[in-house]
Design a protein around this motif. Sequence first.
Motif, PDB file in Angstrom:
ATOM      1  N   PRO A 248     -22.593  28.908 -17.785  1.00 46.93           N
ATOM      2  CA  PRO A 248     -21.159  29.043 -18.121  1.00 46.93           C
ATOM      3  C   PRO A 248     -20.629  27.859 -18.945  1.00 46.93           C
ATOM      4  O   PRO A 248     -19.756  28.029 -19.796  1.00 46.93           O
ATOM      5  CB  PRO A 248     -20.480  29.094 -16.746  1.00 46.93           C
ATOM      6  CG  PRO A 248     -21.536  29.570 -15.812  1.00 46.93           C
ATOM      7  CD  PRO A 248     -22.840  29.074 -16.335  1.00 46.93           C
ATOM      8  N   TYR A 249     -21.167  26.655 -18.712  1.00 45.96           N
ATOM      9  CA  TYR A 249     -20.716  25.479 -19.460  1.00 45.96           C
ATOM     10  C   TYR A 249     -21.157  25.556 -20.926  1.00 45.96           C
ATOM     11  O   TYR A 249     -20.371  25.268 -21.838  1.00 45.96           O
ATOM     12  CB  TYR A 249     -21.269  24.214 -18.794  1.00 45.96           C
ATOM     13  CG  TYR A 249     -20.929  22.943 -19.539  1.00 45.96           C
ATOM     14  CD1 TYR A 249     -19.607  22.559 -19.738  1.00 45.96           C
ATOM     15  CD2 TYR A 249     -21.929  22.114 -20.038  1.00 45.96           C
ATOM     16  CE1 TYR A 249     -19.282  21.391 -20.415  1.00 45.96           C
ATOM     17  CE2 TYR A 249     -21.614  20.951 -20.714  1.00 45.96           C
ATOM     18  CZ  TYR A 249     -20.284  20.590 -20.896  1.00 45.96           C
ATOM     19  OH  TYR A 249     -19.979  19.434 -21.572  1.00 45.96           O
ATOM     20  N   THR A 250     -22.390  26.002 -21.158  1.00 51.22           N
ATOM     21  CA  THR A 250     -22.885  26.155 -22.534  1.00 51.22           C
ATOM     22  C   THR A 250     -22.056  27.203 -23.272  1.00 51.22           C
ATOM     23  O   THR A 250     -21.713  27.029 -24.447  1.00 51.22           O
ATOM     24  CB  THR A 250     -24.382  26.576 -22.539  1.00 51.22           C
ATOM     25  OG1 THR A 250     -25.104  25.763 -21.614  1.00 51.22           O
ATOM     26  CG2 THR A 250     -24.996  26.439 -23.911  1.00 51.22           C
ATOM     27  N   LYS A 251     -21.731  28.289 -22.571  1.00 51.22           N
ATOM     28  CA  LYS A 251     -20.910  29.354 -23.183  1.00 51.22           C
ATOM     29  C   LYS A 251     -19.547  28.799 -23.613  1.00 51.22           C
ATOM     30  O   LYS A 251     -19.052  29.109 -24.695  1.00 51.22           O
ATOM     31  CB  LYS A 251     -20.724  30.515 -22.195  1.00 51.22           C
ATOM     32  CG  LYS A 251     -22.002  31.313 -21.945  1.00 51.22           C
ATOM     33  CD  LYS A 251     -21.791  32.375 -20.876  1.00 51.22           C
ATOM     34  CE  LYS A 251     -23.092  33.113 -20.590  1.00 51.22           C
ATOM     35  NZ  LYS A 251     -22.969  34.076 -19.490  1.00 51.22           N
ATOM     36  N   ALA A 252     -18.958  27.965 -22.754  1.00 48.83           N
ATOM     37  CA  ALA A 252     -17.649  27.377 -23.073  1.00 48.83           C
ATOM     38  C   ALA A 252     -17.751  26.427 -24.270  1.00 48.83           C
ATOM     39  O   ALA A 252     -16.899  26.435 -25.157  1.00 48.83           O
ATOM     40  CB  ALA A 252     -17.111  26.636 -21.853  1.00 48.83           C
ATOM     41  N   ASN A 268     -14.110  36.338 -31.586  1.00 51.22           N
ATOM     42  CA  ASN A 268     -14.760  35.388 -30.675  1.00 51.22           C
ATOM     43  C   ASN A 268     -13.751  34.888 -29.637  1.00 51.22           C
ATOM     44  O   ASN A 268     -12.737  34.303 -29.980  1.00 51.22           O
ATOM     45  CB  ASN A 268     -15.303  34.205 -31.494  1.00 51.22           C
ATOM     46  CG  ASN A 268     -16.109  33.253 -30.632  1.00 51.22           C
ATOM     47  OD1 ASN A 268     -16.911  33.679 -29.826  1.00 51.22           O
ATOM     48  ND2 ASN A 268     -15.876  31.965 -30.792  1.00 51.22           N
ATOM     49  N   LYS A 269     -14.046  35.158 -28.374  1.00 52.71           N
ATOM     50  CA  LYS A 269     -13.092  34.788 -27.312  1.00 52.71           C
ATOM     51  C   LYS A 269     -13.335  33.335 -26.883  1.00 52.71           C
ATOM     52  O   LYS A 269     -14.434  32.969 -26.498  1.00 52.71           O
ATOM     53  CB  LYS A 269     -13.286  35.726 -26.121  1.00 52.71           C
ATOM     54  CG  LYS A 269     -12.150  35.660 -25.133  1.00 52.71           C
ATOM     55  CD  LYS A 269     -12.259  36.824 -24.152  1.00 52.71           C
ATOM     56  CE  LYS A 269     -11.128  36.789 -23.134  1.00 52.71           C
ATOM     57  NZ  LYS A 269     -11.260  35.737 -22.146  1.00 52.71           N
ATOM     58  N   ARG A 270     -12.293  32.525 -27.012  1.00 56.68           N
ATOM     59  CA  ARG A 270     -12.400  31.111 -26.641  1.00 56.68           C
ATOM     60  C   ARG A 270     -12.373  30.977 -25.122  1.00 56.68           C
ATOM     61  O   ARG A 270     -11.501  31.528 -24.459  1.00 56.68           O
ATOM     62  CB  ARG A 270     -11.227  30.357 -27.281  1.00 56.68           C
ATOM     63  CG  ARG A 270     -11.132  28.883 -26.941  1.00 56.68           C
ATOM     64  CD  ARG A 270     -12.139  28.062 -27.694  1.00 56.68           C
ATOM     65  NE  ARG A 270     -12.372  26.813 -27.010  1.00 56.68           N
ATOM     66  CZ  ARG A 270     -11.650  25.701 -27.179  1.00 56.68           C
ATOM     67  NH1 ARG A 270     -10.653  25.693 -28.024  1.00 56.68           N
ATOM     68  NH2 ARG A 270     -11.947  24.605 -26.518  1.00 56.68           N
ATOM     69  N   ILE A 271     -13.342  30.257 -24.560  1.00 54.40           N
ATOM     70  CA  ILE A 271     -13.379  30.020 -23.109  1.00 54.40           C
ATOM     71  C   ILE A 271     -12.770  28.645 -22.857  1.00 54.40           C
ATOM     72  O   ILE A 271     -13.315  27.625 -23.287  1.00 54.40           O
ATOM     73  CB  ILE A 271     -14.824  30.073 -22.560  1.00 54.40           C
ATOM     74  CG1 ILE A 271     -15.475  31.433 -22.864  1.00 54.40           C
ATOM     75  CG2 ILE A 271     -14.853  29.780 -21.071  1.00 54.40           C
ATOM     76  CD1 ILE A 271     -16.968  31.482 -22.619  1.00 54.40           C
ATOM     77  N   VAL A 272     -11.612  28.624 -22.213  1.00 49.26           N
ATOM     78  CA  VAL A 272     -10.941  27.346 -21.934  1.00 49.26           C
ATOM     79  C   VAL A 272     -11.272  26.918 -20.506  1.00 49.26           C
ATOM     80  O   VAL A 272     -11.018  27.657 -19.548  1.00 49.26           O
ATOM     81  CB  VAL A 272      -9.410  27.473 -22.109  1.00 49.26           C
ATOM     82  CG1 VAL A 272      -8.728  26.141 -21.814  1.00 49.26           C
ATOM     83  CG2 VAL A 272      -9.084  27.942 -23.522  1.00 49.26           C
ATOM     84  N   LEU A 273     -11.882  25.746 -20.377  1.00 49.39           N
ATOM     85  CA  LEU A 273     -12.240  25.247 -19.052  1.00 49.39           C
ATOM     86  C   LEU A 273     -11.027  24.611 -18.389  1.00 49.39           C
ATOM     87  O   LEU A 273     -10.332  23.803 -18.990  1.00 49.39           O
ATOM     88  CB  LEU A 273     -13.372  24.206 -19.171  1.00 49.39           C
ATOM     89  CG  LEU A 273     -14.714  24.733 -19.662  1.00 49.39           C
ATOM     90  CD1 LEU A 273     -15.691  23.582 -19.818  1.00 49.39           C
ATOM     91  CD2 LEU A 273     -15.289  25.762 -18.696  1.00 49.39           C
ATOM     92  N   GLU A 274     -10.786  24.994 -17.137  1.00 48.64           N
ATOM     93  CA  GLU A 274      -9.680  24.398 -16.396  1.00 48.64           C
ATOM     94  C   GLU A 274     -10.251  23.511 -15.293  1.00 48.64           C
ATOM     95  O   GLU A 274     -11.427  23.573 -14.982  1.00 48.64           O
ATOM     96  CB  GLU A 274      -8.799  25.512 -15.814  1.00 48.64           C
ATOM     97  CG  GLU A 274      -8.061  26.268 -16.917  1.00 48.64           C
ATOM     98  CD  GLU A 274      -7.337  27.503 -16.419  1.00 48.64           C
ATOM     99  OE1 GLU A 274      -7.400  27.764 -15.204  1.00 48.64           O
ATOM    100  OE2 GLU A 274      -6.724  28.201 -17.246  1.00 48.64           O
ATOM    101  N   GLY A 275      -9.389  22.714 -14.711  1.00 49.36           N
ATOM    102  CA  GLY A 275      -9.855  21.814 -13.659  1.00 49.36           C
ATOM    103  C   GLY A 275     -10.379  20.505 -14.244  1.00 49.36           C
ATOM    104  O   GLY A 275     -10.576  20.378 -15.444  1.00 49.36           O
TER     105      GLY A 275
END
Length: 322
Positions: A248-252, A268-275
Amino acid sequence: MSRKILLEVKNLKQYFPLGRKSVVKAVDDVSFHIYEGETFGLVGESGSGKSTTGRTIIRLYDPTGGEVIFDDKVISNKKLPKDDKVYVNKHMQMIFQDPMACLNPRMTVMDIIAEGLDIHGLCKSKEERTQRVYELLRTVGLHEQHANRYPHEFSGGQRQRIGIARALAVEPKFIIADEPISALDVSIQAQVVNLLRKLQKENGLTYLFIAHDLSMVKHISTHIGVMYLGQMVEKGPADDVYMNPKHPYTKALLSAVPIPDPKVAKANKRIVLEGDIPSPIDPPPGCRFKGRCKDAMKVCSEINPEIKEVEPEHFVACHLYK
């Protein structure tokens, strides 16, 4: 024809004591290998342990644990035999991130580049030394008249070229490039990367290329390793990791790479990491990415996933892949 492994890193650990009881686990159980003539790209955000890995391999730090094997020699022992030390110092070189900080401002370019030649006694006369430096300057796209100038008289891109010439002077087999382009303008970055690729083809060099720009890493790398908070979370052939990321981190990370085509970029859907990123000081149990992962499960809080092969040569450390 079997490929030769030039560098092998096994379960490398680099801990820094912080006060009496705490330790910063900067690199925690990292393993990978690099074949001769290839480039291994090491990526991850700031603080993931990429640069510390590179500096530990080249013995700027003594590793806390694990093994580094270079050209069939174990070089991670604290008491390295003198012959092995000389061999490592000659055949393993490093290009640093900030070219101004690593070039002595009181030395001319001639003396900076020739320092390795002098230490290893590779030139028999002053004339040979001068000609070798001129040749190295031409190799990296600079002129002979630059030899008598000082580092402050050059631009950032030119200073990085001087750093590359210095690394090449002793004819190494392996070069660690520690974020060599992050301090440069975008227009200069491509020039430096293309120069590194050209030198690799001409001299059969092997690189460990450390960066946080995934698009540039794919451009130069044969294999890619992704680090998160001191651990390797994914590694594999560059095309596989780029086209079919597993963690999941590589995808983000990949979703944040700019795409020049507006239509593709829109799809392309941007994956925004929260936390927040957990502290590397005594990290929590389980997976270190769990607090920012939308796919986190109960097991992620209890057991740190082992890195395992999910496709040929493609490894990932994630509980989503049994």
